[in-house]
Design a protein around this motif. Sequence first.
Motif, PDB file in Angstrom:
ATOM      1  N   PHE A  85       0.826  -1.205   0.000  1.00 52.10           N
ATOM      2  CA  PHE A  85       0.000   0.000   0.000  1.00 52.10           C
ATOM      3  C   PHE A  85       0.866   1.263   0.000  1.00 52.10           C
ATOM      4  CE2 PHE A  85      -2.188   3.326   2.552  1.00 52.10           C
ATOM      5  CZ  PHE A  85      -3.182   3.642   1.641  1.00 52.10           C
ATOM      6  N   GLY A  86       1.876   1.281   0.867  1.00 50.51           N
ATOM      7  CA  GLY A  86       2.763   2.435   0.934  1.00 50.51           C
ATOM      8  C   GLY A  86       3.476   2.689  -0.382  1.00 50.51           C
ATOM      9  N   GLU A  87       3.954   1.619  -1.025  1.00 45.66           N
ATOM     10  CA  GLU A  87       4.651   1.762  -2.297  1.00 45.66           C
ATOM     11  C   GLU A  87       3.713   2.238  -3.408  1.00 45.66           C
ATOM     12  OE1 GLU A  87       7.727   1.606  -3.106  1.00 45.66           O
ATOM     13  OE2 GLU A  87       8.658   0.789  -1.296  1.00 45.66           O
ATOM     14  N   VAL A  88       2.502   1.698  -3.425  1.00 42.95           N
ATOM     15  CA  VAL A  88       1.544   2.089  -4.463  1.00 42.95           C
ATOM     16  C   VAL A  88       1.124   3.548  -4.289  1.00 42.95           C
ATOM     17  CG1 VAL A  88      -0.788   1.683  -5.369  1.00 42.95           C
ATOM     18  CG2 VAL A  88       0.714  -0.247  -4.877  1.00 42.95           C
ATOM     19  N   MET A  89       0.963   3.987  -3.049  1.00 42.56           N
ATOM     20  CA  MET A  89       0.639   5.399  -2.804  1.00 42.56           C
ATOM     21  C   MET A  89       1.708   6.308  -3.402  1.00 42.56           C
ATOM     22  SD  MET A  89      -2.185   6.328  -1.214  1.00 42.56           S
ATOM     23  CE  MET A  89      -1.820   7.835  -0.308  1.00 42.56           C
ATOM     24  N   GLY A  90       2.960   5.878  -3.303  1.00 42.27           N
ATOM     25  CA  GLY A  90       4.040   6.677  -3.869  1.00 42.27           C
ATOM     26  C   GLY A  90       4.085   6.608  -5.373  1.00 42.27           C
ATOM     27  N   LEU A 249      -6.169   6.539   1.853  1.00 47.51           N
ATOM     28  CA  LEU A 249      -5.967   6.589   3.307  1.00 47.51           C
ATOM     29  C   LEU A 249      -7.296   6.582   4.041  1.00 47.51           C
ATOM     30  CD1 LEU A 249      -3.027   9.133   3.760  1.00 47.51           C
ATOM     31  CD2 LEU A 249      -3.056   6.739   4.482  1.00 47.51           C
ATOM     32  N   VAL A 250      -8.260   7.347   3.540  1.00 41.84           N
ATOM     33  CA  VAL A 250      -9.592   7.363   4.139  1.00 41.84           C
ATOM     34  C   VAL A 250     -10.230   5.979   4.042  1.00 41.84           C
ATOM     35  CG1 VAL A 250     -11.919   8.345   3.979  1.00 41.84           C
ATOM     36  CG2 VAL A 250      -9.914   9.808   3.676  1.00 41.84           C
ATOM     37  N   GLY A 251     -10.001   5.328   2.899  1.00 43.84           N
ATOM     38  CA  GLY A 251     -10.558   3.989   2.715  1.00 43.84           C
ATOM     39  C   GLY A 251      -9.989   2.982   3.699  1.00 43.84           C
ATOM     40  N   VAL A 252      -8.688   3.053   3.933  1.00 51.57           N
ATOM     41  CA  VAL A 252      -8.069   2.147   4.903  1.00 51.57           C
ATOM     42  C   VAL A 252      -8.706   2.322   6.268  1.00 51.57           C
ATOM     43  CG1 VAL A 252      -5.941   1.650   6.164  1.00 51.57           C
ATOM     44  CG2 VAL A 252      -5.868   1.953   3.694  1.00 51.57           C
ATOM     45  N   LEU A 253      -8.799   3.573   6.725  1.00 54.99           N
ATOM     46  CA  LEU A 253      -9.355   3.835   8.049  1.00 54.99           C
ATOM     47  C   LEU A 253     -10.834   3.465   8.107  1.00 54.99           C
ATOM     48  CD1 LEU A 253      -8.936   4.905  10.874  1.00 54.99           C
ATOM     49  CD2 LEU A 253      -9.362   7.212  10.018  1.00 54.99           C
ATOM     50  N   ALA A 269      -8.657  -6.527   5.055  1.00 59.83           N
ATOM     51  CA  ALA A 269      -9.714  -5.912   4.254  1.00 59.83           C
ATOM     52  C   ALA A 269      -9.425  -4.431   4.030  1.00 59.83           C
ATOM     53  CB  ALA A 269     -11.065  -6.093   4.950  1.00 59.83           C
ATOM     54  N   ALA A 270      -8.954  -3.751   5.086  1.00 66.76           N
ATOM     55  CA  ALA A 270      -8.706  -2.316   4.996  1.00 66.76           C
ATOM     56  C   ALA A 270      -7.552  -2.009   4.032  1.00 66.76           C
ATOM     57  CB  ALA A 270      -8.402  -1.759   6.381  1.00 66.76           C
ATOM     58  N   LEU A 271      -6.451  -2.716   4.196  1.00 64.75           N
ATOM     59  CA  LEU A 271      -5.290  -2.458   3.344  1.00 64.75           C
ATOM     60  C   LEU A 271      -5.545  -2.898   1.903  1.00 64.75           C
ATOM     61  CD1 LEU A 271      -2.540  -3.550   5.878  1.00 64.75           C
ATOM     62  CD2 LEU A 271      -2.916  -1.231   5.010  1.00 64.75           C
ATOM     63  N   GLY A 272      -6.262  -3.997   1.736  1.00 58.51           N
ATOM     64  CA  GLY A 272      -6.611  -4.424   0.381  1.00 58.51           C
ATOM     65  C   GLY A 272      -7.446  -3.378  -0.328  1.00 58.51           C
ATOM     66  N   THR A 273      -8.402  -2.800   0.409  1.00 56.67           N
ATOM     67  CA  THR A 273      -9.218  -1.723  -0.151  1.00 56.67           C
ATOM     68  C   THR A 273      -8.360  -0.512  -0.514  1.00 56.67           C
ATOM     69  OG1 THR A 273     -11.140  -2.420   1.154  1.00 56.67           O
ATOM     70  CG2 THR A 273     -11.149  -0.162   0.298  1.00 56.67           C
ATOM     71  N   GLY A 274      -7.430  -0.176   0.376  1.00 54.87           N
ATOM     72  CA  GLY A 274      -6.546   0.961   0.119  1.00 54.87           C
ATOM     73  C   GLY A 274      -5.702   0.761  -1.125  1.00 54.87           C
ATOM     74  N   ILE A 275      -5.210  -0.457  -1.320  1.00 55.28           N
ATOM     75  CA  ILE A 275      -4.391  -0.748  -2.513  1.00 55.28           C
ATOM     76  C   ILE A 275      -5.220  -0.584  -3.781  1.00 55.28           C
ATOM     77  CG2 ILE A 275      -3.177  -2.579  -3.751  1.00 55.28           C
ATOM     78  CD1 ILE A 275      -2.302  -3.647  -0.975  1.00 55.28           C
ATOM     79  N   ALA A 280      -6.507   2.672  -8.535  1.00 53.64           N
ATOM     80  CA  ALA A 280      -7.522   3.340  -9.352  1.00 53.64           C
ATOM     81  C   ALA A 280      -7.216   4.828  -9.494  1.00 53.64           C
ATOM     82  CB  ALA A 280      -8.905   3.146  -8.727  1.00 53.64           C
ATOM     83  N   VAL A 281      -6.825   5.450  -8.366  1.00 55.40           N
ATOM     84  CA  VAL A 281      -6.511   6.883  -8.387  1.00 55.40           C
ATOM     85  C   VAL A 281      -5.312   7.165  -9.288  1.00 55.40           C
ATOM     86  CG1 VAL A 281      -5.634   8.787  -6.976  1.00 55.40           C
ATOM     87  CG2 VAL A 281      -7.540   7.392  -6.148  1.00 55.40           C
ATOM     88  N   GLY A 282      -4.328   6.282  -9.254  1.00 53.06           N
ATOM     89  CA  GLY A 282      -3.108   6.492 -10.025  1.00 53.06           C
ATOM     90  C   GLY A 282      -3.029   5.665 -11.294  1.00 53.06           C
ATOM     91  N   TRP A 283      -4.169   5.397 -11.902  1.00 53.49           N
ATOM     92  CA  TRP A 283      -4.184   4.532 -13.080  1.00 53.49           C
ATOM     93  C   TRP A 283      -3.320   5.080 -14.208  1.00 53.49           C
ATOM     94  CZ3 TRP A 283      -4.882  -0.275 -13.707  1.00 53.49           C
ATOM     95  CH2 TRP A 283      -5.120  -0.820 -14.961  1.00 53.49           C
ATOM     96  N   ALA A 284      -3.176   6.384 -14.258  1.00 57.27           N
ATOM     97  CA  ALA A 284      -2.344   6.987 -15.304  1.00 57.27           C
ATOM     98  C   ALA A 284      -0.876   6.587 -15.144  1.00 57.27           C
ATOM     99  CB  ALA A 284      -2.466   8.516 -15.254  1.00 57.27           C
ATOM    100  N   GLN A 285      -0.490   6.186 -13.948  1.00 59.30           N
ATOM    101  CA  GLN A 285       0.887   5.753 -13.670  1.00 59.30           C
ATOM    102  C   GLN A 285       0.977   4.226 -13.587  1.00 59.30           C
ATOM    103  OE1 GLN A 285       3.281   7.976 -13.548  1.00 59.30           O
ATOM    104  NE2 GLN A 285       1.953   9.793 -13.544  1.00 59.30           N
ATOM    105  N   ARG A 286       0.038   3.530 -14.224  1.00 62.02           N
ATOM    106  CA  ARG A 286      -0.064   2.079 -14.061  1.00 62.02           C
ATOM    107  C   ARG A 286       1.215   1.334 -14.473  1.00 62.02           C
ATOM    108  NH1 ARG A 286      -3.465   3.931 -17.847  1.00 62.02           N
ATOM    109  NH2 ARG A 286      -3.248   3.289 -20.033  1.00 62.02           N
ATOM    110  N   GLY A 287       2.010   1.952 -15.328  1.00 58.51           N
ATOM    111  CA  GLY A 287       3.252   1.297 -15.729  1.00 58.51           C
ATOM    112  C   GLY A 287       4.233   1.145 -14.577  1.00 58.51           C
ATOM    113  N   ALA A 288       4.115   1.996 -13.555  1.00 57.68           N
ATOM    114  CA  ALA A 288       5.032   1.952 -12.418  1.00 57.68           C
ATOM    115  C   ALA A 288       4.492   1.104 -11.270  1.00 57.68           C
ATOM    116  CB  ALA A 288       5.299   3.373 -11.913  1.00 57.68           C
TER     117      ALA A 288
END
Length: 441
Positions: A85-90, A249-253, A269-275, A280-288
């Motif tokens: 989750f942390g890596e995907v957020m970045g 982050l809101v989704g995780v909490l 469940a929380a972290l899976g949802t966050g991932i 989805a939010v960063g789909w434009a960066q899906r290559g990374a």
Amino acid sequence: MIEWVGLVGALALLIWMTVRGINILIAGPVAAFVVAITAGLPLLPPLAGTLADGGPAPDFATSYMAGFADFLSSWFLMFLLGAIFGEVMGASGAAASVARFITQKLGSRYALAATIAACAVLTYGGVSVFIVAFSVYGLAVALFREANLPRRFIPGAFAFGSVTFTMTSAGSPEIQNLIPMQYLGTTAYAGWQVSIVVALAMAALGYVLIARMVKRAVLAGEGFEARESDDRFEIDAKLPSPALSILPLVGVLGVFLITQALGKWALLAALGTGIVLACAVGWAQRGALSGAFSRGATGAVVAITNTCAVVGFGTVAQLSPAFAEALAAVQALPGSPLIGAAVAVTVIAGLTGSASGGQSIALPLIAPHYLSLGADPAEMHRVVAIASGAMDSLPHNGYVVTTIRAVCGETHKSAYGAVAATTVLVPVLGTILALVLFTLF
């Protein structure tokens, strides 16, 4: 006498090796070996014999690996999803988007506060302190980059926001606030009036301390140092909107709070949802994103095995006769039962490098004794909870090792000063304040 020398010497050796940068997977077993030798503990199962009930007697190898493996089996999946989750957020640009919004709208002076606040919200929301660092790391790096703050203070910000005024406060769903309930017959809100005062005092003092440390470093010419592994986004790069970027982050909490009936498994469940939301939010960066998943998986293995190594040491340390003698000695301290309970839990938490371990070992033995002396259960609950979060975060603590080295890629030499100031000094003073308030009122 030799048992005392071995126990104290092994703890000092473990701290020294950790600070010197020796891999904790080596330092942990070596320190535990010293405890075993000086305590007369058999080293291997064939040498251990049997107990009076016919069961196998404890030995160094089995005991160490039992502690190591128990933690691994209990927490690996949470570490794995938390790191991913942390890596995907970045990699998705979500962390950079939120960081840029905060620093542009509120000013760079809020970067440190925003990092601490993110950790505090997730911790008080019930997300395990081990997972919080993974979850917020991408955001923290982006915030510190935007504000040009030295990244060596990120572990201190994480620790302060996670394991001080939130973890042990009334109402916190963290295990460190829940363990006393089963031994004292209290609730998670025990001693809440004093807890509010102590939490506010700890939050204010801790923030002043770390903010001053960061300011001194900046005035001395330190700034953010980029790394090859960092996710970089140019100033004019098109990032997801801040409103969407905060959703993971809101989704995780939110999911964690909704599924709390599942206990610690709600984290999956929380972290899976966050991932999913971060992707989805960063789909434009899906290559990374594929690379982010791989880095997260690798980081999770390193992080959890580092923690397991320290847990194994604590398991062996508990078998030393000196450990039992230390517990008996603090029970015999004269004066207020609350002071005795605070000292007992603080000492055991320091020896084991674990707040929850200190409580779980000490409370079954000291609770009946001090309650029989007239100690108020709610007051003892709050004092014990706050005290457990002090000396537990010495350099060998599993959370400290994981956060500094595995999550943030720093060294104890560069990062532990801020961690010590906010998670050792501040909780010690918080414990003293709680004792004074309970005595006066």
